[in-house]
Design a protein around this motif. Structure first.
Motif, PDB file in Angstrom:
ATOM      1  N   VAL A   1       0.830  -1.164  -0.011  1.00 26.36           N
ATOM      2  CA  VAL A   1       0.020   0.040   0.114  1.00 26.36           C
ATOM      3  C   VAL A   1       0.742   1.300  -0.049  1.00 26.36           C
ATOM      4  CG1 VAL A   1      -1.924   1.182   1.136  1.00 26.36           C
ATOM      5  CG2 VAL A   1      -1.635  -1.114   1.213  1.00 26.36           C
ATOM      6  N   CYS A   2       0.598   2.118  -0.923  1.00 26.76           N
ATOM      7  CA  CYS A   2       1.229   3.378  -1.085  1.00 26.76           C
ATOM      8  C   CYS A   2       1.205   4.383   0.444  1.00 26.76           C
ATOM      9  CB  CYS A   2       0.909   4.338  -2.290  1.00 26.76           C
ATOM     10  SG  CYS A   2      -0.620   4.817  -2.098  1.00 26.76           S
ATOM     11  N   LYS A   3       1.858   5.398   0.379  1.00 24.40           N
ATOM     12  CA  LYS A   3       1.994   6.171   1.567  1.00 24.40           C
ATOM     13  C   LYS A   3       1.416   7.620   1.294  1.00 24.40           C
ATOM     14  CE  LYS A   3       5.560   3.823   4.032  1.00 24.40           C
ATOM     15  NZ  LYS A   3       5.884   2.721   3.272  1.00 24.40           N
TER      16      LYS A   3
ATOM     17  N   MET B   1       2.348   8.425  -3.671  1.00 20.97           N
ATOM     18  CA  MET B   1       1.169   7.907  -3.920  1.00 20.97           C
ATOM     19  C   MET B   1       1.144   7.034  -5.117  1.00 20.97           C
ATOM     20  SD  MET B   1      -1.873  10.426  -2.306  1.00 20.97           S
ATOM     21  CE  MET B   1      -3.229   9.127  -2.444  1.00 20.97           C
ATOM     22  N   CYS B   2       0.335   6.303  -5.490  1.00 23.54           N
ATOM     23  CA  CYS B   2       0.346   5.088  -6.625  1.00 23.54           C
ATOM     24  C   CYS B   2       0.106   6.217  -7.937  1.00 23.54           C
ATOM     25  CB  CYS B   2      -0.995   4.105  -6.562  1.00 23.54           C
ATOM     26  SG  CYS B   2      -0.483   2.861  -5.358  1.00 23.54           S
ATOM     27  N   GLY B   3      -0.557   7.166  -7.976  1.00 26.69           N
ATOM     28  CA  GLY B   3      -0.814   7.912  -8.997  1.00 26.69           C
ATOM     29  C   GLY B   3       0.426   8.494  -9.420  1.00 26.69           C
TER      30      GLY B   3
ATOM     31  N   PHE C   1      -2.646   0.000  -9.261  1.00 26.69           N
ATOM     32  CA  PHE C   1      -2.707   0.882  -8.042  1.00 26.69           C
ATOM     33  C   PHE C   1      -3.040  -0.153  -6.674  1.00 26.69           C
ATOM     34  CE2 PHE C   1      -4.218   5.332  -9.412  1.00 26.69           C
ATOM     35  CZ  PHE C   1      -2.892   5.527 -10.525  1.00 26.69           C
ATOM     36  N   CYS C   2      -2.681   0.153  -5.721  1.00 28.28           N
ATOM     37  CA  CYS C   2      -3.099  -0.510  -4.513  1.00 28.28           C
ATOM     38  C   CYS C   2      -4.502  -0.434  -4.230  1.00 28.28           C
ATOM     39  CB  CYS C   2      -2.120   0.157  -3.416  1.00 28.28           C
ATOM     40  SG  CYS C   2      -2.507   1.602  -2.700  1.00 28.28           S
ATOM     41  N   ILE C   3      -4.896  -1.321  -3.230  1.00 29.77           N
ATOM     42  CA  ILE C   3      -6.268  -1.535  -3.055  1.00 29.77           C
ATOM     43  C   ILE C   3      -6.800  -0.190  -2.353  1.00 29.77           C
ATOM     44  CG2 ILE C   3      -5.894  -2.713  -0.933  1.00 29.77           C
ATOM     45  CD1 ILE C   3      -8.578  -4.421  -1.630  1.00 29.77           C
ATOM     46  N   CYS C   4      -5.924   0.458  -1.517  1.00 31.10           N
ATOM     47  CA  CYS C   4      -6.548   1.771  -1.001  1.00 31.10           C
ATOM     48  C   CYS C   4      -6.744   2.815  -1.911  1.00 31.10           C
ATOM     49  CB  CYS C   4      -5.584   2.219   0.293  1.00 31.10           C
ATOM     50  SG  CYS C   4      -5.609   0.867   1.559  1.00 31.10           S
ATOM     51  N   CYS C   5      -5.711   3.122  -3.087  1.00 32.53           N
ATOM     52  CA  CYS C   5      -6.068   3.935  -3.996  1.00 32.53           C
ATOM     53  C   CYS C   5      -7.281   3.663  -4.889  1.00 32.53           C
ATOM     54  CB  CYS C   5      -4.699   4.099  -5.023  1.00 32.53           C
ATOM     55  SG  CYS C   5      -3.412   5.101  -4.116  1.00 32.53           S
ATOM     56  N   ARG C   6      -7.459   2.343  -5.158  1.00 31.10           N
ATOM     57  CA  ARG C   6      -8.638   1.836  -5.829  1.00 31.10           C
ATOM     58  C   ARG C   6      -9.649   2.106  -5.184  1.00 31.10           C
ATOM     59  NH1 ARG C   6      -5.961  -3.223  -6.460  1.00 31.10           N
ATOM     60  NH2 ARG C   6      -7.327  -4.285  -5.503  1.00 31.10           N
TER      61      ARG C   6
HETATM   62 ZN   LIG Z   1      -1.844   3.457  -3.604  1.00 27.19          ZN
END
Ligand SMILES: [Zn+2]
Length: 235
Positions: free
Chosen positions: A74-76, A83-85, A94-99
């Protein structure tokens, strides 16, 4: 991709109860003489409220911790560069939290979940004021001009709750539910170290609506009672 079609919208409705005093601040830094040092955020008519963005921030933070513990990368946030972006080449990576909650950066992705602002169900007549002592964090001593006043919504105050989630996968929905549960065992808002911010989410209904519902071709699915409890327990 996910936002091109409306597959399923889930509307989660209920209440947020302040189990202990709740301080959601305005984040203001300038204080005038005679004012409460740390006021709660209020609407123009003076009623306290919980911005959806505050709730979303806490739920996302808990989701990130749970997902990491569960082995996901997961990104931070909130640093956009982390962040994934900013770090990934396509939204598929993208990580699940960004999704679930969205991402900023070179590739921005909207959140699948909206948290509405939460307002008191009944008029709040009186806010609590507590005096605290500011501690100098570096020295660990009492700071100059050390007394401050913090305002809070009294325990027992109930606020509206509405969360709208679109096109969530089963895995994403599980993480959202787990994060909501985890926020209850953690805290919302400021001064949690002195016991503020314990909240209880009471989910009263969950409605599922599809594109067909909006076209008048299908009924919405409403979950309540035992069925709702099973849905909430499905993690
Ligand atoms: Zn992310």
């Amino acid at each position: 991709m996910v936002f091109e079609k409306l597959e399923k919208r889930i509307i989660i409705s209920g209440t947020i109860e302040a189990v202990t005093p709740l301080h959601i601040g305005s984040g203001r830094s300038e204080i005038e003489v005679g004012e409460v040092d740390l006021p709660v955020l209020t609407t123009p008519d003076g009623q306290p409220y919980i911005p959806g963005s505050s709730l979303k921030g806490r739920v996302r933070a808990e989701a990130e911790r749970i997902a990491r513990q569960n082995g996901a990368e997961v990104c931070k946030p909130p640093d956009v560069k982390e962040m994934c972006g900013s770090k990934k080449q396509s939204t598929d990576e993208f990580c699940i939290c960004c999704r679930i909650f969205g991402s900023a950066g070179n590739i921005s992705l909207a959140s699948k979940v909206k948290f509405r602002d939460s307002y008191p169900l009944e008029k709040v007549e009186t806010l609590l004021e507590r005096t605290g002592i500011a501690i100098d964090r570096e020295k660990g001593t009492v700071a100059k001009g050390a007394l401050y006043t913090i305002q809070a919504v009294p325990a027992g105050t109930k606020f509206s709750l509405e969360i709208v989630a679109e096109n969530m996968s089963g895995e994403e929905l599980k993480l959202l539910k787990a994060a909501l549960k985890s926020v209850q065992d953690s805290a919302l808002g400021g001064s949690s170290t002195r016991g503020f911010g314990k909240v209880k989410f009471v989910i009263e209904s969950v409605r599922e609506r599809t594109a067909g519902y909006y076209l008048g071709k299908e009924n919405e699915k409403i979950m309540a009672g035992a069925e709702l409890q099973r849905w909430l327990d499905m993690i």
